[in-house]
Design a protein around this motif. Structure first.
Motif, PDB file in Angstrom:
ATOM      1  N   CYS A  88      -3.259  -1.767  -6.870  1.00 30.03           N
ATOM      2  CA  CYS A  88      -2.785  -0.733  -8.066  1.00 30.03           C
ATOM      3  C   CYS A  88      -3.947   0.646  -8.198  1.00 30.03           C
ATOM      4  CB  CYS A  88      -2.249  -0.890  -9.207  1.00 30.03           C
ATOM      5  SG  CYS A  88      -3.611  -1.851 -10.352  1.00 30.03           S
ATOM      6  N   SER A  90      -5.756   4.083  -6.926  1.00 24.69           N
ATOM      7  CA  SER A  90      -6.004   5.202  -6.166  1.00 24.69           C
ATOM      8  C   SER A  90      -5.381   4.941  -4.884  1.00 24.69           C
ATOM      9  CB  SER A  90      -7.321   5.684  -6.080  1.00 24.69           C
ATOM     10  OG  SER A  90      -8.094   4.972  -4.892  1.00 24.69           O
ATOM     11  N   SER A  91      -5.130   6.042  -4.041  1.00 24.39           N
ATOM     12  CA  SER A  91      -4.673   6.061  -2.685  1.00 24.39           C
ATOM     13  C   SER A  91      -5.625   5.786  -1.663  1.00 24.39           C
ATOM     14  CB  SER A  91      -3.827   7.483  -2.265  1.00 24.39           C
ATOM     15  OG  SER A  91      -5.062   8.266  -2.128  1.00 24.39           O
ATOM     16  N   ARG A  92      -7.121   5.712  -1.898  1.00 25.07           N
ATOM     17  CA  ARG A  92      -8.063   5.398  -0.924  1.00 25.07           C
ATOM     18  C   ARG A  92      -7.839   4.193   0.131  1.00 25.07           C
ATOM     19  NH1 ARG A  92     -12.133   3.393  -5.605  1.00 25.07           N
ATOM     20  NH2 ARG A  92     -11.440   5.154  -6.615  1.00 25.07           N
ATOM     21  N   GLU A  93      -7.705   4.605   1.299  1.00 21.57           N
ATOM     22  CA  GLU A  93      -7.500   3.712   2.397  1.00 21.57           C
ATOM     23  C   GLU A  93      -8.762   2.682   2.567  1.00 21.57           C
ATOM     24  OE1 GLU A  93      -4.765   5.189   5.064  1.00 21.57           O
ATOM     25  OE2 GLU A  93      -5.496   4.344   6.880  1.00 21.57           O
ATOM     26  N   HIS A  94      -9.794   3.370   1.829  1.00 25.18           N
ATOM     27  CA  HIS A  94     -11.131   2.642   2.054  1.00 25.18           C
ATOM     28  C   HIS A  94     -10.780   1.142   1.443  1.00 25.18           C
ATOM     29  CE1 HIS A  94     -11.676   6.819   1.624  1.00 25.18           C
ATOM     30  NE2 HIS A  94     -12.940   6.866   2.230  1.00 25.18           N
ATOM     31  N   TRP A  97      -9.401  -0.923   4.363  1.00 21.10           N
ATOM     32  CA  TRP A  97     -10.525  -0.564   5.340  1.00 21.10           C
ATOM     33  C   TRP A  97     -11.757  -1.695   4.899  1.00 21.10           C
ATOM     34  CZ3 TRP A  97     -11.274   5.446   5.353  1.00 21.10           C
ATOM     35  CH2 TRP A  97     -10.192   5.875   5.916  1.00 21.10           C
ATOM     36  N   PHE A 112       2.765  -6.068  -4.757  1.00 21.38           N
ATOM     37  CA  PHE A 112       1.700  -5.023  -4.471  1.00 21.38           C
ATOM     38  C   PHE A 112       2.154  -3.584  -5.096  1.00 21.38           C
ATOM     39  CE2 PHE A 112       1.527  -8.171  -1.145  1.00 21.38           C
ATOM     40  CZ  PHE A 112       0.195  -8.366  -0.644  1.00 21.38           C
ATOM     41  N   ALA A 113       1.029  -2.792  -5.054  1.00 20.81           N
ATOM     42  CA  ALA A 113       1.385  -1.369  -5.377  1.00 20.81           C
ATOM     43  C   ALA A 113       1.705  -0.495  -4.329  1.00 20.81           C
ATOM     44  CB  ALA A 113      -0.020  -0.694  -5.908  1.00 20.81           C
ATOM     45  N   ASP A 114       2.594   0.447  -4.219  1.00 25.34           N
ATOM     46  CA  ASP A 114       3.075   0.889  -3.114  1.00 25.34           C
ATOM     47  C   ASP A 114       2.361   1.442  -1.985  1.00 25.34           C
ATOM     48  OD1 ASP A 114       5.652   0.482  -3.612  1.00 25.34           O
ATOM     49  OD2 ASP A 114       6.156   2.341  -4.960  1.00 25.34           O
ATOM     50  N   ILE A 115       1.327   2.412  -2.548  1.00 24.18           N
ATOM     51  CA  ILE A 115       0.219   3.013  -1.582  1.00 24.18           C
ATOM     52  C   ILE A 115      -0.330   2.015  -0.673  1.00 24.18           C
ATOM     53  CG2 ILE A 115      -1.110   4.864  -1.308  1.00 24.18           C
ATOM     54  CD1 ILE A 115      -0.004   6.298  -3.776  1.00 24.18           C
ATOM     55  N   ASN A 118       1.422   0.155   1.858  1.00 21.83           N
ATOM     56  CA  ASN A 118       1.822   0.965   3.097  1.00 21.83           C
ATOM     57  C   ASN A 118       0.608   1.166   3.784  1.00 21.83           C
ATOM     58  OD1 ASN A 118       3.770   2.545   4.051  1.00 21.83           O
ATOM     59  ND2 ASN A 118       2.569   4.450   3.245  1.00 21.83           N
ATOM     60  N   ASN A 119      -0.586   1.359   3.169  1.00 24.90           N
ATOM     61  CA  ASN A 119      -1.708   1.487   3.899  1.00 24.90           C
ATOM     62  C   ASN A 119      -2.278   0.329   4.525  1.00 24.90           C
ATOM     63  OD1 ASN A 119      -2.471   4.150   2.992  1.00 24.90           O
ATOM     64  ND2 ASN A 119      -3.679   3.578   1.225  1.00 24.90           N
ATOM     65  N   LYS A 122      -0.669   0.247   8.351  1.00 24.36           N
ATOM     66  CA  LYS A 122      -1.405   1.340   9.369  1.00 24.36           C
ATOM     67  C   LYS A 122      -2.742   0.765   9.760  1.00 24.36           C
ATOM     68  CE  LYS A 122       1.443   4.382   7.552  1.00 24.36           C
ATOM     69  NZ  LYS A 122       2.559   4.925   8.192  1.00 24.36           N
ATOM     70  N   ASN A 123      -3.148  -0.241   9.403  1.00 26.17           N
ATOM     71  CA  ASN A 123      -4.505  -0.859   9.947  1.00 26.17           C
ATOM     72  C   ASN A 123      -4.443  -2.150  10.427  1.00 26.17           C
ATOM     73  OD1 ASN A 123      -6.643   1.326   8.965  1.00 26.17           O
ATOM     74  ND2 ASN A 123      -5.270   1.191   7.295  1.00 26.17           N
TER      75      ASN A 123
ATOM     76  N   THR B  37     -10.945  11.826   1.343  1.00 24.04           N
ATOM     77  CA  THR B  37      -9.859  11.021   1.956  1.00 24.04           C
ATOM     78  C   THR B  37      -9.498  11.946   3.442  1.00 24.04           C
ATOM     79  OG1 THR B  37      -8.088  12.201   0.935  1.00 24.04           O
ATOM     80  CG2 THR B  37      -8.932   9.813   0.177  1.00 24.04           C
ATOM     81  N   ASP B 134      -4.542  11.400  -2.093  1.00 22.22           N
ATOM     82  CA  ASP B 134      -4.964  11.272  -3.503  1.00 22.22           C
ATOM     83  C   ASP B 134      -3.475  10.892  -4.305  1.00 22.22           C
ATOM     84  OD1 ASP B 134      -7.552  12.130  -5.487  1.00 22.22           O
ATOM     85  OD2 ASP B 134      -5.442  12.077  -6.373  1.00 22.22           O
ATOM     86  N   SER B 135      -3.762   9.978  -4.970  1.00 24.04           N
ATOM     87  CA  SER B 135      -2.847   9.364  -5.676  1.00 24.04           C
ATOM     88  C   SER B 135      -2.330  10.110  -6.852  1.00 24.04           C
ATOM     89  CB  SER B 135      -2.944   8.035  -6.313  1.00 24.04           C
ATOM     90  OG  SER B 135      -3.953   8.085  -7.202  1.00 24.04           O
ATOM     91  N   ILE B 150      -0.870  10.006  -0.640  1.00 22.70           N
ATOM     92  CA  ILE B 150      -0.904   9.116   0.424  1.00 22.70           C
ATOM     93  C   ILE B 150      -2.187   8.606   1.253  1.00 22.70           C
ATOM     94  CG2 ILE B 150       1.279  10.406   1.569  1.00 22.70           C
ATOM     95  CD1 ILE B 150      -0.763  12.251   3.275  1.00 22.70           C
ATOM     96  N   GLY B 151      -2.421   7.705   1.999  1.00 21.58           N
ATOM     97  CA  GLY B 151      -3.544   7.353   2.459  1.00 21.58           C
ATOM     98  C   GLY B 151      -4.103   8.093   3.477  1.00 21.58           C
ATOM     99  N   THR B 152      -5.261   7.790   3.937  1.00 23.37           N
ATOM    100  CA  THR B 152      -5.821   8.553   5.134  1.00 23.37           C
ATOM    101  C   THR B 152      -5.315   8.606   6.443  1.00 23.37           C
ATOM    102  OG1 THR B 152      -8.035   8.404   4.082  1.00 23.37           O
ATOM    103  CG2 THR B 152      -8.021   8.935   6.365  1.00 23.37           C
ATOM    104  N   SER B 153      -4.770   7.287   7.030  1.00 22.03           N
ATOM    105  CA  SER B 153      -3.846   7.303   8.104  1.00 22.03           C
ATOM    106  C   SER B 153      -2.602   8.357   7.866  1.00 22.03           C
ATOM    107  CB  SER B 153      -3.321   6.026   8.430  1.00 22.03           C
ATOM    108  OG  SER B 153      -4.239   5.012   8.617  1.00 22.03           O
ATOM    109  N   THR B 203       7.140   0.817  -9.749  1.00 19.32           N
ATOM    110  CA  THR B 203       6.775   0.353  -8.276  1.00 19.32           C
ATOM    111  C   THR B 203       8.059   0.333  -7.595  1.00 19.32           C
ATOM    112  OG1 THR B 203       4.784  -0.935  -9.051  1.00 19.32           O
ATOM    113  CG2 THR B 203       5.589  -1.152  -6.777  1.00 19.32           C
ATOM    114  N   ARG B 235       4.820   6.378  -7.110  1.00 17.49           N
ATOM    115  CA  ARG B 235       4.274   7.385  -6.228  1.00 17.49           C
ATOM    116  C   ARG B 235       4.568   8.718  -6.666  1.00 17.49           C
ATOM    117  NH1 ARG B 235       4.351   5.610   0.246  1.00 17.49           N
ATOM    118  NH2 ARG B 235       2.667   7.213   0.543  1.00 17.49           N
ATOM    119  N   ARG B 437      -7.555   6.901 -15.761  1.00 21.11           N
ATOM    120  CA  ARG B 437      -7.816   5.557 -15.292  1.00 21.11           C
ATOM    121  C   ARG B 437      -8.925   4.895 -16.029  1.00 21.11           C
ATOM    122  NH1 ARG B 437      -6.323   6.396  -8.999  1.00 21.11           N
ATOM    123  NH2 ARG B 437      -4.350   6.031  -9.462  1.00 21.11           N
TER     124      ARG B 437
END
Ligand code: SF4
Lengths: 212, 476
Positions: A88, A90-94, A97, A112-115, A118-119, A122-123, B37, B134-135, B150-153, B203, B235, B437
């Motif tokens: 849960c 932020s959206s950080r894809e880090h 990664w 899981f948190a949605d974003i 999803n991320n 993609k990896n 990002t 950015d969420s 959204i994520g970086t991809s 969610t 989201r 947060r």
């Protein structure tokens, strides 16, 4: 993206609910402009006793020996067992990664948190949802047996336990297809170029201010 | 046939194609970018030899990593001391130049937190699909737009194709009725809602916020609500378009003008859920019972009214919850049963994409006026959401009010909301923060965040601990 077919590996625990992306990879590491190199700082605040900074030599830092990933029995883990609402924040894809860079390719949790969920796809990573009781049972079995491994077979959507018992899971057909074949979804979408152009032509009439 | 929800309408209007399993290609009208990002996404484009599909749909501004001290800001990117941060801001700047994307750079008065800048410029508009890596992109849903993080991809995917691949979410309506009490703000309302439904409550849903309370909120208040939809697990958050929405958007720099404005207005007026629309889930909230809220733990759902106490893990409903409370109390250095108003503070932060707009600053300044920050507070800072918010505040003399009270008045950016730059908490320090947060370490290694409204942060700064704004008389 690396294809995902079967993953057999050691299971490590992340035994708390609502693990947020700040916990998975703290923000100071987000300054990097690369996709790789985040593994040593995965769960940084839990893994080390001091405050991590980008560019630090992590091999000299004091370890939190209570943290599972620092314990011998979990070394080389490629499957992470987690609790509710994993990823849960932020959206950080880090976050994916960092997990991937560390060697984790599968995460099993009740939700899981949605974003984040999803991320992962993609990896080339597979997040698997299992009912809370099943996850609780997996935790108990893992704690009881050092070196506990699971085998994840994406094609048949099955988790094989060391006992031979089999659990099933579900993945979206499209995501499964992309994972199994290691497909880049940008390439796939660009095959739909004409549909996108057609959509734009239509929208231009209805909402012209978005195209001026 | 049942009517459509606002979300259904936005979704259908942007559907390019749907696969049999429901995975859909959704057209994206607006893409916002920032330095943290996006570099890997641009890198991806470069490696594949791809170009942005529609450069004009994109707009960038650096915000997460920029210094907020005037001395460090005044010499532009070159002046950023931290070399890694500087490289990131530089990289955004170069990528925008190379890919022909408009950027409000560090020296531009329009620069600011991406979610403050967008609505302020009319870059984000009703009826749009909006994404950003950015969420808190959910903020823009307050305009009646489908806005999501959204994520970086996906950033790379949107740059290259102007589309996003996703499945439709379910519909949730959070219906809020009744008047908020004096001193109770949009921030308290959303914290209260998250306390009720939990951080995973939304969610899988897009949440529409409706009811008389939401309609009576200002546009900025609605942005505060939608901003934290993500903290409730959703989201995207939405508020239907009404007269306030149109009045807000009119004459914004990037909003349509003249005949195009009339056309857009007619279109936007349909952006409401039909009376007979069916939601998968409806939650009713009574606004009249809500007190000013303060978070006591390490998740936004760990929140209570200001007259409340820190909860006891032994009274938790489930074992997981009990463990969550125990570990939060340990991290926060709090004891079960402790009164919220007894929590002593070290720092106060007024800012972030949740609460750094002009109305937030006005409200906080009103409280602070004529008072002094308590001697026990090490630092109290105000970080406006954008260069234009800062300018407006200065024209109104708010900066003087804050400075005279002992607050620091900073340059716009994310600042201590996530502490990527020098603005951060020390280990064990308690902070009254208007951000969104309170995760462990969010505002600095070992830092302890309490989420509150700008009013509550302002009076806490004066008192040195939390006080109930409704009964607080101030200490001169
Ligand atoms: S202000 Fe905070 S929450 Fe908002 S975009 Fe910046 S870092 Fe994210």
């Amino acid at each position: 993206m690396e294809a995902f077919t079967v993953q057999k590996g050691i299971v490590a625990p992340m035994d708390r609910a609502n693990v947020d992306t700040d916990l998975i990879i703290p923000k100071q590491f987000l300054k990097s402009i690369k996709r790789t190199g985040f593994g040593p700082n995965l769960f940084d605040t839990l893994r080390y006793m001091d405050e991590g900074q980008p560019g630090m030599d992590n091999s000299n830092r004091p370890l939190n020996t209570d943290f599972p990933l620092n314990q011998k029995r979990y070394q080389g883990a490629s499957i992470l067992l987690a609790r509710e609402n994993f990823g849960c924040g932020s959206s950080r894809e880090h976050a994916p990664w960092a997990l991937l860079d560390y060697g984790i390719r599968v995460i099993i949790a009740p939700s899981f948190a949605d974003i984040f969920f999803n991320n992962c796809f993609k990896n080339g990573m597979l997040p698997i949802v299992q009912p809370g009781e099943v996850v609780a049972a997996l935790f108990a079995e893992m704690y009881a047996a050092p070196g506990y491994t699971l085998e994840i077979d994406l094609e048949s959507e099955q988790i094989k336990k060391p006992s031979g018992e089999i659990l099933s899971f579900q993945v979206d057909p499209f995501r499964k297809h992309c994972l199994l074949n290691g497909l880049d979804d940008i390439g796939l979408t660009l095959e739909k170029k004409d549909a996108i152009f057609a959509y734009e032509a239509e929208r231009r009439k209805i909402t012209p201010w978005l195209f001026s | 046939m049942a009517g459509k929800t606002l979300y259904d309408k936005l979704w259908e209007a942007h559907l390019v194609e749907e696969r049999p399993d429901g995975t859909s290609l959704i057209y994206i009208d607006r893409h916002l970018l920032h330095e943290v990002t996006s570099p890997q996404a641009f890198e991806g484009l470069r490696l594949q030899g791809r170009k942005p599909w529609k450069p004009k749909a994109n707009l960038a501004t650096p915000d997460h990593n920029v210094p907020t001290l005037l001395a460090e800001r005044s010499s532009g990117i070159e002046g950023i001391k931290d070399p890694i941060s500087r490289l990131q801001v530089q990289t955004l700047n170069e990528n925008c130049r190379l890919f022909d994307i408009r950027e409000f750079g560090m020296g531009d008065e329009r620069q600011g937190i991406v979610h403050v800048m967008g609505p302020e410029q009319g870059v984000t508009l009703p009826g749009m699909t909006i994404v950003c890596g950015d969420s808190h992109t959910s903020t823009h849903g307050a305009l009646g737009a489908l806005a999501q993080g959204i994520g970086t991809s996906e950033v790379e995917h949107v740059l290259a194709t102007q589309c996003l691949l996703q499945k439709k979410m379910k519909n949730m309506l959070i219906k809020v009725e009744g008047e908020l009490g004096p001193g109770v703000t949009a921030k308290d309302l959303i914290l209260y809602i998250i306390g009720q439904i939990g951080t995973a409550g939304g969610t899988g849903y897009t949440i529409e916020f409706g009811g008389s309370t939401i309609r009576s909120l200002s546009m900025e208040g609605r942005m505060t609500i939608c901003n934290m939809a993500i903290e409730a697990g959703a989201r995207a958050g939405l508020v239907a378009v009404d007269e306030k929405t149109l009045a807000y958007v009119e004459n914004k720099p990037f909003a349509p003008k003249g005949e195009m404005w009339e056309q857009a207005k007619a279109y936007w007026q349909q952006l409401v859920s039909d009376d007979d629309a069916e939601f998968d889930k409806v939650i009713n909230i009574d606004a009249t019972v809500i007190e000013p809220q303060v978070s006591w733990g390490t998740s936004p759902e760990m929140v209570t009214g200001v007259t409340g106490i820190v909860p006891d893990p032994e009274k938790a409903k489930t074992e997981t919850q009990a463990e969550g409370i125990t570990s939060a109390l340990k991290y926060m250095g709090l004891k079960a049963g402790e009164k919220i108003t007894d929590i002593k503070l070290d720092r106060v932060f007024i800012g972030s994409c949740t609460n750094s707009r002009i109305e937030d600053l006005r409200a906080a300044a009103e409280v602070v006026k004529g008072h002094k920050v308590a001697a026990t507070i090490k630092q109290a800072m105000v970080v406006p959401g954008s260069g234009l918010v800062k300018k407006q505040a200065e024209q109104e003399g708010l900066d003087t009010v804050f400075k005279e009270a002992g607050f620091e008045w900073r340059e716009p950016g994310c600042s201590m909301c996530l502490a990527m730059n020098d603005d951060k908490l020390g280990k064990g320090e308690h902070c009254a923060s208007t951000s969104n947060r309170n995760f462990e370490g969010r505002q600095g290694f070992g830092g302890r965040t309490h989420l509150v409204s700008p009013l509550m942060a302002a009076c806490a700064a004066i008192a040195g601990h939390f006080v109930d704004i409704r009964t607080w008389e101030g200490e001169k």
